[in-house]
Design a protein around this motif. Structure first.
Motif, PDB file in Angstrom:
ATOM      1  N   ILE A   7       0.995  -1.044  -0.101  1.00  0.00           N
ATOM      2  CA  ILE A   7      -0.016  -0.250   0.074  1.00  0.00           C
ATOM      3  C   ILE A   7       0.811   1.185  -0.073  1.00  0.00           C
ATOM      4  O   ILE A   7       1.499   1.279   0.847  1.00  0.00           O
ATOM      5  N   THR A   8       0.916   2.170  -1.135  1.00  0.00           N
ATOM      6  CA  THR A   8       1.780   3.172  -1.386  1.00  0.00           C
ATOM      7  C   THR A   8       0.905   4.452  -1.382  1.00  0.00           C
ATOM      8  O   THR A   8      -0.185   4.319  -1.816  1.00  0.00           O
ATOM      9  N   ALA A   9       1.826   5.549  -1.387  1.00  0.00           N
ATOM     10  CA  ALA A   9       1.081   6.860  -1.797  1.00  0.00           C
ATOM     11  C   ALA A   9      -0.099   7.183  -1.128  1.00  0.00           C
ATOM     12  O   ALA A   9      -1.195   7.643  -1.690  1.00  0.00           O
ATOM     13  N   LEU A  10       0.143   7.073   0.020  1.00  0.00           N
ATOM     14  CA  LEU A  10      -1.280   7.290   1.028  1.00  0.00           C
ATOM     15  C   LEU A  10      -1.374   8.868   1.170  1.00  0.00           C
ATOM     16  O   LEU A  10      -0.461   9.223   1.689  1.00  0.00           O
ATOM     17  N   GLY A  11      -2.667   9.244   0.941  1.00  0.00           N
ATOM     18  CA  GLY A  11      -2.812  10.459   1.405  1.00  0.00           C
ATOM     19  C   GLY A  11      -3.484  10.944   2.675  1.00  0.00           C
ATOM     20  O   GLY A  11      -3.161  11.734   3.478  1.00  0.00           O
ATOM     21  N   ASN A  12      -4.071   9.581   3.340  1.00  0.00           N
ATOM     22  CA  ASN A  12      -4.557   9.915   4.535  1.00  0.00           C
ATOM     23  C   ASN A  12      -4.074   8.447   5.218  1.00  0.00           C
ATOM     24  O   ASN A  12      -3.108   8.530   5.543  1.00  0.00           O
ATOM     25  N   PHE A  13      -5.173   7.399   5.309  1.00  0.00           N
ATOM     26  CA  PHE A  13      -4.670   6.431   6.063  1.00  0.00           C
ATOM     27  C   PHE A  13      -4.516   5.250   5.385  1.00  0.00           C
ATOM     28  O   PHE A  13      -4.834   4.940   4.250  1.00  0.00           O
ATOM     29  N   GLY A  14      -3.801   4.133   5.944  1.00  0.00           N
ATOM     30  CA  GLY A  14      -3.645   2.945   5.304  1.00  0.00           C
ATOM     31  C   GLY A  14      -4.778   2.020   5.435  1.00  0.00           C
ATOM     32  O   GLY A  14      -5.865   1.644   4.787  1.00  0.00           O
ATOM     33  N   VAL A  15      -4.834   1.352   6.590  1.00  0.00           N
ATOM     34  CA  VAL A  15      -5.744   0.382   7.157  1.00  0.00           C
ATOM     35  C   VAL A  15      -6.570   0.788   8.109  1.00  0.00           C
ATOM     36  O   VAL A  15      -5.924   0.988   9.382  1.00  0.00           O
ATOM     37  N   ILE A  16      -7.684   1.036   8.241  1.00  0.00           N
ATOM     38  CA  ILE A  16      -8.663   1.611   9.272  1.00  0.00           C
ATOM     39  C   ILE A  16      -9.778   0.495   9.635  1.00  0.00           C
ATOM     40  O   ILE A  16     -10.364   0.128   8.817  1.00  0.00           O
ATOM     41  N   ALA A  17      -9.825   0.099  10.832  1.00  0.00           N
ATOM     42  CA  ALA A  17     -10.972  -0.950  11.382  1.00  0.00           C
ATOM     43  C   ALA A  17     -11.712  -0.081  12.362  1.00  0.00           C
ATOM     44  O   ALA A  17     -11.048   0.107  13.476  1.00  0.00           O
ATOM     45  N   GLU A  18     -12.740   0.012  12.365  1.00  0.00           N
ATOM     46  CA  GLU A  18     -13.656   0.738  13.595  1.00  0.00           C
ATOM     47  C   GLU A  18     -14.793  -0.557  13.839  1.00  0.00           C
ATOM     48  O   GLU A  18     -15.544  -0.984  12.999  1.00  0.00           O
ATOM     49  N   ASN A  19     -14.761  -0.638  15.071  1.00  0.00           N
ATOM     50  CA  ASN A  19     -15.679  -1.670  15.644  1.00  0.00           C
ATOM     51  C   ASN A  19     -15.819  -3.014  14.825  1.00  0.00           C
ATOM     52  O   ASN A  19     -16.962  -3.466  14.658  1.00  0.00           O
ATOM     53  N   VAL A  20     -14.825  -3.315  14.430  1.00  0.00           N
ATOM     54  CA  VAL A  20     -14.678  -4.651  13.695  1.00  0.00           C
ATOM     55  C   VAL A  20     -14.097  -5.848  14.728  1.00  0.00           C
ATOM     56  O   VAL A  20     -13.071  -5.506  15.285  1.00  0.00           O
ATOM     57  N   ASP A  21     -14.857  -6.970  14.888  1.00  0.00           N
ATOM     58  CA  ASP A  21     -14.486  -7.928  15.784  1.00  0.00           C
ATOM     59  C   ASP A  21     -13.454  -8.864  15.048  1.00  0.00           C
ATOM     60  O   ASP A  21     -13.777  -8.993  13.902  1.00  0.00           O
ATOM     61  N   SER A  22     -12.394  -9.291  15.522  1.00  0.00           N
ATOM     62  CA  SER A  22     -11.427  -9.995  15.010  1.00  0.00           C
ATOM     63  C   SER A  22     -10.731  -9.474  13.544  1.00  0.00           C
ATOM     64  O   SER A  22     -10.970 -10.165  12.396  1.00  0.00           O
ATOM     65  N   VAL A  23     -10.262  -8.658  13.645  1.00  0.00           N
ATOM     66  CA  VAL A  23      -9.373  -7.787  12.433  1.00  0.00           C
ATOM     67  C   VAL A  23      -8.130  -8.385  12.592  1.00  0.00           C
ATOM     68  O   VAL A  23      -7.341  -8.308  13.452  1.00  0.00           O
ATOM     69  N   ALA A  24      -7.410  -8.827  11.211  1.00  0.00           N
ATOM     70  CA  ALA A  24      -5.956  -9.501  11.268  1.00  0.00           C
ATOM     71  C   ALA A  24      -5.270  -8.467  10.304  1.00  0.00           C
ATOM     72  O   ALA A  24      -5.766  -8.330   9.134  1.00  0.00           O
ATOM     73  N   VAL A  25      -4.442  -7.449  10.802  1.00  0.00           N
ATOM     74  CA  VAL A  25      -3.707  -6.752   9.809  1.00  0.00           C
ATOM     75  C   VAL A  25      -2.404  -7.286   9.820  1.00  0.00           C
ATOM     76  O   VAL A  25      -1.467  -7.037  10.702  1.00  0.00           O
ATOM     77  N   THR A  26      -1.920  -7.993   8.698  1.00  0.00           N
ATOM     78  CA  THR A  26      -0.726  -9.029   8.669  1.00  0.00           C
ATOM     79  C   THR A  26       0.158  -8.948   7.597  1.00  0.00           C
ATOM     80  O   THR A  26      -0.306  -9.129   6.517  1.00  0.00           O
ATOM     81  N   GLY A  27       1.341  -8.748   7.712  1.00  0.00           N
ATOM     82  CA  GLY A  27       2.396  -8.873   6.500  1.00  0.00           C
ATOM     83  C   GLY A  27       2.168  -7.779   5.515  1.00  0.00           C
ATOM     84  O   GLY A  27       2.318  -8.200   4.373  1.00  0.00           O
ATOM     85  N   ASN A  28       1.641  -6.534   5.848  1.00  0.00           N
ATOM     86  CA  ASN A  28       1.449  -5.768   4.770  1.00  0.00           C
ATOM     87  C   ASN A  28       2.872  -4.745   4.715  1.00  0.00           C
ATOM     88  O   ASN A  28       3.478  -4.470   5.747  1.00  0.00           O
ATOM     89  N   THR A  29       3.057  -4.145   3.637  1.00  0.00           N
ATOM     90  CA  THR A  29       4.074  -2.999   3.286  1.00  0.00           C
ATOM     91  C   THR A  29       3.322  -1.696   3.189  1.00  0.00           C
ATOM     92  O   THR A  29       2.403  -1.749   2.076  1.00  0.00           O
ATOM     93  N   LEU A  30       3.454  -0.772   4.069  1.00  0.00           N
ATOM     94  CA  LEU A  30       2.736   0.475   3.708  1.00  0.00           C
ATOM     95  C   LEU A  30       3.802   1.487   3.868  1.00  0.00           C
ATOM     96  O   LEU A  30       4.762   1.613   4.522  1.00  0.00           O
ATOM     97  N   ARG A  31       3.744   2.464   2.769  1.00  0.00           N
ATOM     98  CA  ARG A  31       4.601   3.525   2.548  1.00  0.00           C
ATOM     99  C   ARG A  31       3.704   4.834   2.397  1.00  0.00           C
ATOM    100  O   ARG A  31       2.689   4.898   1.923  1.00  0.00           O
TER     101      ARG A  31
END
Length: 913
Positions: A197-221
């Motif tokens: 996930i590149t060239a982000l103007g705001n956020f990368g990964v956003i989770a709100e009120n999500v049960d069992s969220v997995a943010v795993t092994g990503n590359t964010l720039r």
């Protein structure tokens, strides 16, 4: 059908362990989407009659079917049909782009379950999502590209998960976005794994009120704000194995509108249900915001919360901390998009879980071959002859190699070094297959054909030479019935150069000549033998000579002292005279016709060959006319034909000759340019005429306008005499030498006339010009000869390649005034792999309507038409002159206000190769 929200516990079960993307059953059929003339949305979606739109396929697709998309579809697609856990619906390949002016998401999955989007490119916009997943379950986006066209400061969410959706996976996808890459609100079981996930103007990964969220092994720039943000109550959630870099400061004006930034943020409500570990981040001022508190380092976070025990801070350009250091048991772990998980032997394993060498981030660093050379010793061998497989296979990591070898006759082996030998027992053709693999999962190999023939025979090689160009030959060896194939041949080309090849090679000779070529041949059985041949270049080099008078029928030089009879030939001996070798191939001579009793023409050609339809000089009664030509020599002689019903006297002055023996010079054409014009002062301090009897010295080599180097030995010039005050002649000769008392140019009072001259260059790179009557002189340079010259002459018997009177050359009709016309002059060149780089010819302007000039040149797209003239003509006459152009395609400019006919007779081609 609307699918009820799946419970959080069920979603967590989906996330446990390694998540895999469901695959279509083998029996699944395919629906095709192709925007072609054969497509129809009312058809069956077969390969013969594909759907035109993705929506048409989405409306009818059944569980287990694959929608195969090719090309870019401009549409918004809504998917409402569902698959099953064992037979999902799959949309694969192609690209979907929201149509201009549309406001709906590009792809919407609404109320459906068991749907996979695989390998797709999806475009969004600043006003809507690229992908919207609404109240859906078991939906997977895998190995795709998401490219919304968002504004620099935000825009719509790229992938939006909403409406209580559950068991949603966004994996191994490349995002290029300025909005939020993945935004989920509510629902359960959302996995974001292995994405870049590149060239982000705001956020990368956003989770709100999500049960069992997995943010795993990503590359964010390149995020202006949070790379990963989890808010609201959650259980069993995880942020692990991510690499987050280049999160920009709000101090960068005009790019990031808000701040401060934290790569990872988990609010107080979410913190009890989140595991944070094994991430790598740049050295930011505050890496974390956890439960409302900012922490600068992993150590500070761990000391206060117990989280981030294995998190690292590292420079964004240092990949080492990410290698073999991840947690393989983190929720949502997948194989990397670029290949399997492999153990880098150069880096200690510091990871955890079932694969201790898992890399952090979206990509697994892969081993590479440092060498993967495998050979089989023979392609032909006798029965009983030993054939050997050899290899030099190694990886950058030094991973152990295993080589599987199949000799094709039922014999197989597996060895660690790719080295094994085998003797075949029967004739036939066998395929040897070799596969080398490393423990780091690299693989290389190949297959080789081995022909097994009866034993017997010996190595008895022969060598053949084939000319490819004027200076280049191809050499090939034959084994002479040896049962072994040739594996190596050492060539000695006889010119001081040697090379080793298998059985053949091409070679360019730097100088003309005859060379003895030796080839030392080695066969696959180890036997060596030598063979040789002789090769002579087609092209010849130039030797400056004189100028020396070889013929004067007035005084008996070279022929009886009598005029040449009508329509008769003078055979002039040149080889073996005045120091010219007997094997001379061509001669450059200035031919002068004088005392003609009628109008006519003079033809020069190799002795003993048929007289061509060509002329060197066209003359009129009583007028002395010179003309430079280069003519091929036949048996040491040239034939000069008087093409008139009257008698003439002939004079021949040799300026040089071409040969394939001894020290010779090569020729380099230049773009025609003016060196001297006494009328305007070009090339001299001030304008003035040259007085009768004066010897005027002009520098021609090293002169900045002529491109002639100081090491040139002779120069090819066009000399024009303008408005001579009396009849006379002009002689050009090397500065520092005596006047040879020959003439290069004859003229009458007031006559403007041009002739080409090959003048030897004297001291300080200069040439002398001596007129015996006062006149203005114009000198244009068109080429030079030097020991370092790159091209050599292949002379030909004069060949007419252009005649606008008869249509030779492809066009019939006179050249219009003030126009330029191109002609190809290659008709006389032999058919060779390497063609000529320049052509020498006699150009003739026939019955022009107005006085003027003709310029022959090769068009250069970056240069203007040269101001040099090839010849000057008067209305109604016939005027000849020698010319050279840098290519076989020549442009001819008619510099007059009337039409003229053009005749071109080629006398030779210059070859570099």
């Amino acid at each position: 059908m609307r699918l009820p929200t799946i419970a959080a516990a069920a979603a967590f079960a989906v996330l446990a362990g390694v998540v895999t993307v469901p695959a279509a059953q083998a029996a699944a059929t395919t629906l095709y989407v192709r925007d072609t003339a054969a497509c129809t949305d009312d058809g069956d979606g077969s390969a013969a009659t594909p759907f035109c739109t993705v929506q048409a396929a989405a409306d009818v697709v059944d569980p287990g079917q694959v929608v195969d998309i090719t090309g870019t579809q401009d549409e918004s697609v809504t998917i409402t049909r569902s698959g099953t856990a064992d037979a999902p619906i799959v949309f694969e390949g192609g690209a979907v782009r929201r149509p201009a002016g549309g406001t709906a998401p590009t792809i919407t999955v609404r109320g459906a379950h068991d749907v996979t989007l695989r390998g797709m490119t999806v475009h969004g916009s600043t006003v809507t999502n690229a992908v919207l997943i609404d109240n859906a379950a078991r939906v997977t986006l895998d190995r795709g590209t998401i490219q919304p066209d968002a504004d620099p400061y935000g825009g719509a969410d790229t992938v939006r998960v909403t409406g209580g959706s559950a068991a949603i996976t966004v994996s191994r996808t490349t995002f290029g976005t300025r909005g939020r890459a993945v935004y989920a609100d509510g629902g359960a079981g959302v996995t974001v794994s292995g994405n870049t996930i590149t060239a982000l103007g705001n956020f990368g990964v956003i989770a709100e009120n999500v049960d069992s969220v997995a943010v795993t092994g990503n590359t964010l720039r390149d995020s202006c704000h949070r790379g990963v943000k989890v808010t609201g109550a959650t259980t069993g959630s995880s942020i692990q194995n991510n690499v987050i870099s280049e999160v920009l400061s709000s101090s960068i004006s005009g790019y990031c509108p808000k701040g401060p930034t934290h790569p990872i943020e988990v609010d107080a409500a979410a913190a009890p249900g989140v595991t944070l570990d094994y991430n790598v981040a740049d050295r930011y001022a505050n890496v974390y915001r956890w439960a409302g508190t900012a922490y600068q380092t992993p150590a500070a976070l761990h000391a206060a919360t117990g989280q981030g025990a294995h998190d690292l801070l590292a420079d964004q350009n240092d990949v080492t901390p990410t290698i073999d250091s991840g947690n393989a048991d983190a929720p949502g772990v997948l194989d990397a998009v670029n290949g399997p998980r492999v153990d880098n032997l150069l880096v200690p394993n510091t990871g955890a879980g079932s694969i201790p060498y898992l890399d952090r981030g979206a990509r697994e660093q892969q081993d590479r071959f440092a060498n993967q050379h495998i050979t089989v010793s023979a392609s032909q061998a006798p029965v009983g002859g030993v054939v050997t497989v050899s290899g030099n296979v190694r990886s950058e990591w030094g991973s152990p190699v295993t080589c599987a070898i199949d000799f094709g006759d039922g014999t197989t082996t597996s060895v660690p070094s790719c080295a094994a030998s085998h003797a075949y027992r029967a004739t036939g053709t066998y395929t040897v297959k070799v596969t080398a693999t490393t423990e780091s999962r690299l693989s290389t190999g190949g297959s080789w054909s081995v022909k097994v023939v009866p034993a017997g025979g010996t190595l008895n090689p022969s060598l053949t030479a084939t000319r490819l160009g004027g200076m280049t030959a191809s050499f090939r060896v034959d084994s002479g019935g040896d049962p072994w194939n040739i594996v190596r041949t050492a060539f000695d080309f006889g010119d001081g150069h040697t090379l080793t090849a298998v059985s053949g090679i091409d070679h360019r000779y730097e100088r003309p000549g005859t060379y003895q070529v030796r080839a030392t041949v080695t066969d696959a059985g180890g036997t060596t033998a030598t063979t040789s041949t002789s090769v002579t270049t087609l092209a010849s080099g130039y030797v400056t000579h004189g100028p020396t008078r070889f013929l004067d029928t007035r005084s008996g030089v070279g022929a009886p002292a009598q005029k040449v009879a009508p329509y008769s030939t003078v055979r002039l001996k040149v080889g073996g005279r005045h120091g010219i070798p007997a094997d001379v191939t061509a001669v450059a001579m200035n031919l002068t016709v004088t005392n003609a009793t009628t109008d006519g023409y003079l033809t020069a050609h190799p002795a003993g060959q048929a007289r061509p339809t060509a002329s060197v000089v066209d003359f009129r009664t009583g007028v002395t006319v010179p003309g430079l030509t280069t003519v091929a020599v036949g048996g040491g002689h040239v034939d000069l034909f008087n093409g008139s019903p009257g008698t003439v006297d002939l004079i021949a002055d040799v300026a040089g000759y071409y040969t394939k023996s001894g020290a010779t010079a090569g020729f380099d054409p230049v773009y025609p340019s003016r060196l001297l014009d006494t009328r305007t002062g070009t090339g001299m301090p001030s304008p003035r005429t040259i007085a009768a009897g004066e010897t005027f010295t002009q520098r021609v080599a090293g002169h900045y306008t002529g491109d002639v180097p100081i090491n040139a030995t002779s120069v090819l010039l066009n000399i024009t005499v303008v408005n001579p005050r009396a009849a006379g002649h002009l002689t050009a000769f090397a500065t520092g030498t005596a006047n040879p008392q020959t003439s290069n140019l004859n003229y009458a009072a007031g006559q403007t006339t041009t002739n080409s001259v090959i003048a030897p260059i004297g001291i300080e790179g200069s040439v002398n010009f001596h007129p015996n009557a006062t006149t203005d002189i114009v000198v244009d340079v068109i080429g030079y000869f030097a020991a370092s010259g790159r091209s050599f002459l292949l002379p030909v018997s004069p060949l007419r390649t252009v005649d606008t009177r008869t249509g030779i050359g492809g066009r019939t009709g006179a050249l219009p005034g003030r126009s330029t016309t191109d002609y190809t002059l290659a008709q006389g060149a032999p058919s060779l792999a390497y063609g000529p780089i320049a052509v020498m010819f006699n150009a003739k302007a026939v019955t022009p309507q107005r006085d003027g000039y003709l310029t022959a040149y090769h068009r250069d797209p970056v240069q203007l038409r040269p101001d040099a003239a090839t010849l000057n003509f008067t209305a109604g006459g016939v005027t000849n002159n020698l010319a050279v152009t840098e290519d076989v395609t020549a442009a001819f400019h008619n510099g007059s206000d009337g039409t003229l006919d053009l005749v071109v007779d080629v006398t030779g081609y210059f070859y570099e190769y």
